[in-house]
Design a protein around this motif. Structure first.
Motif, mmCIF file in Angstrom:
data_model
loop_
_atom_site.group_PDB
_atom_site.id
_atom_site.type_symbol
_atom_site.label_atom_id
_atom_site.label_comp_id
_atom_site.label_asym_id
_atom_site.label_seq_id
_atom_site.Cartn_x
_atom_site.Cartn_y
_atom_site.Cartn_z
ATOM 1 N N LYS A 53 1.040 -1.328 0.003
ATOM 2 C CA LYS A 53 -0.074 -0.073 -0.029
ATOM 3 C C LYS A 53 0.830 1.289 0.152
ATOM 4 O O LYS A 53 0.662 2.136 -0.706
ATOM 5 C CB LYS A 53 -1.030 -0.012 1.474
ATOM 6 N N GLU A 54 1.904 1.192 0.714
ATOM 7 C CA GLU A 54 2.988 2.405 0.844
ATOM 8 C C GLU A 54 3.737 2.555 -0.470
ATOM 9 O O GLU A 54 4.005 3.814 -0.790
ATOM 10 C CB GLU A 54 3.674 2.170 2.081
ATOM 11 N N PRO A 96 0.888 15.310 -8.254
ATOM 12 C CA PRO A 96 0.031 16.351 -7.680
ATOM 13 C C PRO A 96 -0.540 17.194 -8.583
ATOM 14 O O PRO A 96 0.074 17.580 -9.921
ATOM 15 C CB PRO A 96 1.146 17.232 -6.811
ATOM 16 N N LEU A 128 2.137 7.320 -6.093
ATOM 17 C CA LEU A 128 1.125 8.320 -5.758
ATOM 18 C C LEU A 128 0.823 9.145 -7.090
ATOM 19 O O LEU A 128 1.781 9.183 -7.833
ATOM 20 C CB LEU A 128 1.724 9.444 -4.903
#
Length: 131
Positions: free
Chosen positions: A104-105, A112, A109
């Protein structure tokens, strides 16, 4: 003069309402239920299989009599076996949960969102390209 009882009760209420205490309480309750499952695994599955090799279904029946004292070393062996199996199961659960959290980590990501300054510079660039 402050009332010590209400201060004590208020402090106790704050202590109980903390997430860690509630998590611990849930853990103790689930641990008790988990202990029953593990004991069933040991008594109903593992010990009968070991009984094939030791000609005994339970180690708790093993004892040694010295004079008038009866040493039930089988109970100790049974307790150690119960502990080892429970520790192995908990280790496997923790290892699985840790691997899940690492995945999960490690997930990338999303990029932005551009800041207001970047949006303005992009608009200026686009206007300059048009000229």
């Amino acid at each position: 003069m402050p009332n010590k009882t209400s201060g004590f009760l208020a402090e106790f209420k704050t202590f109980i309402a903390r997430g860690n205490v509630m998590d611990m309480a849930v853990g103790v309750i689930i641990g008790g239920a988990f202990s029953n499952i593990t004991n069933s695994l040991i008594n109903d599955i593992v010990m009968p299989v070991l009984g094939i090799f030791t000609s005994s279904v339970s180690f708790s029946e093993l004892s040694l009599t010295i004079g008038s004292a009866v040493i039930t070393y089988g109970n100790f062996i049974q307790a150690v076996l119960n502990f080892l199996i429970m520790a192995l199961v908990v280790f496997c659960l923790v290892k699985t949960l840790n691997a899940f959290h690492k995945k999960k980590e490690a997930a990338p990501l999303p990029p932005p969102a551009p800041s207001a300054e970047e949006q303005l510079l992009t608009e200026i660039r686009d206007l300059l390209k048009e000229q």
